[in-house]
Design an enzyme around this catalytic site. Structure first.
Site, PDB file in Angstrom:
ATOM      1  N   THR A  23       0.802  -1.226   0.222  1.00  0.00           N
ATOM      2  CA  THR A  23       0.108  -0.108  -0.233  1.00  0.00           C
ATOM      3  C   THR A  23       0.857   1.272   0.219  1.00  0.00           C
ATOM      4  O   THR A  23       1.670   1.084   0.612  1.00  0.00           O
ATOM      5  CB  THR A  23      -0.642   0.114   0.842  1.00  0.00           C
TER       6      THR A  23
ATOM      7  N   GLU B  95      -0.953  -6.002   5.503  1.00  0.00           N
ATOM      8  CA  GLU B  95       0.651  -5.909   5.483  1.00  0.00           C
ATOM      9  C   GLU B  95       1.374  -6.911   5.996  1.00  0.00           C
ATOM     10  O   GLU B  95       2.525  -7.896   4.761  1.00  0.00           O
ATOM     11  CB  GLU B  95       1.951  -4.585   5.071  1.00  0.00           C
TER      12      GLU B  95
ATOM     13  N   LYS C  12      15.169   7.779   2.786  1.00  0.00           N
ATOM     14  CA  LYS C  12      13.720   6.323   3.815  1.00  0.00           C
ATOM     15  C   LYS C  12      14.884   5.869   4.306  1.00  0.00           C
ATOM     16  O   LYS C  12      14.654   4.895   5.507  1.00  0.00           O
ATOM     17  CB  LYS C  12      12.446   5.682   3.008  1.00  0.00           C
TER      18      LYS C  12
END
Ligand code: 5RP
Length: 214
Positions: free
Chosen positions: A28, A103, A121
């Site tokens: 997602t 997830e 990230k």
């Protein structure tokens, strides 16, 4: 390169892991949205997908890609998902989009977890991004107190109800030196459904700005 372009390139590289006849686990988020759009080009070569959120399911179906119930499928060869942070051991913080529980379920049943991120990230130590935790609504206060005791500052995410009908606490101020230990400890707190730390089951492969890093 813009951040969107970095995400798009990571998603494109992940498409190389998709093989004919596969059922692909799909995560997602905005990076995964690029992956889904790319998967649409291979729609007729794959059997279908298992989706980690209503949001991804809608996008997959809009492209005419089949979405299976995980219970009808069993294990998966491949799971592709984004992350909010990634450390050098491929441990992740996930759940910025609130889909962490589904997830984590899909990651757990997948043989290969390919994580697609942009360079911002990557961190040496997890915790700059507030750690999302999905919580049963009646345990909101008790879980917040338990997190306080562990040294984090819990902030309730306003107006968010997960696909499973729960809330999300974002935990600020953590420096997660032992991701596996913290994931284990938080998993013991009654009322916590899922911790957004993916350390016991980290990613297998990380793609950063389109390049495979591990
Ligand atoms: C959703 C997630 C996402 O993978 C994470 O928030 C990254 O999202 P994006 O690709 O939009 O930066 O864990 O629950």
């Amino acid at each position: 390169m813009s951040k969107d372009e970095q995400k798009r390139q990571s998603a494109e590289t992940a498409l190389r892991f998709v093989e004919d006849g596969m059922i692909v686990g799909v995560g997602t988020g905005s990076t995964v949205a690029y992956f889904i759009d790319g998967l649409a080009r291979m729609r007729d070569r794959i059997k279908g997908t298992v989706s980690s959120s209503e949001q991804s399911t809608q996008r997959l179906r809009a492209h005419g890609i089949k979405v299976f119930d995980l219970n009808a499928v069993g294990s998966l060869q491949l799971y592709v998902d984004g992350a909010d942070e990634c450390d050098p051991n491929r441990c992740l913080i996930k759940g910025g989009g609130g889909a962490l529980t589904r997830e984590k379920i899909i990651a757990q049943v997948s043989h290969r977890f390919v994580c697609i991120i942009d360079a911002a990230k990557q961190v040496d130590v997890l915790g700059r991004f507030p750690l999302p935790i999905e919580v049963i609504p009646m345990a909101r206060s008790s879980v917040a107190r338990a997190i306080d005791a562990l040294g984090g500052q819990p902030v309730w995410r306003d107006d968010v109800v997960t696909d499973n009908g729960n809330g999300i606490l974002d935990v600020h101020g953590l420096r997660i030196a032992d991701p596996v230990g913290l994931e284990r400890a938080l998993n013991q707190v009654p009322g916590i459904v899922t911790v957004g730390l993916f350390a016991q089951r980290p990613a297998d492969i990380v793609i950063v700005d389109g390049l495979q890093r591990s």
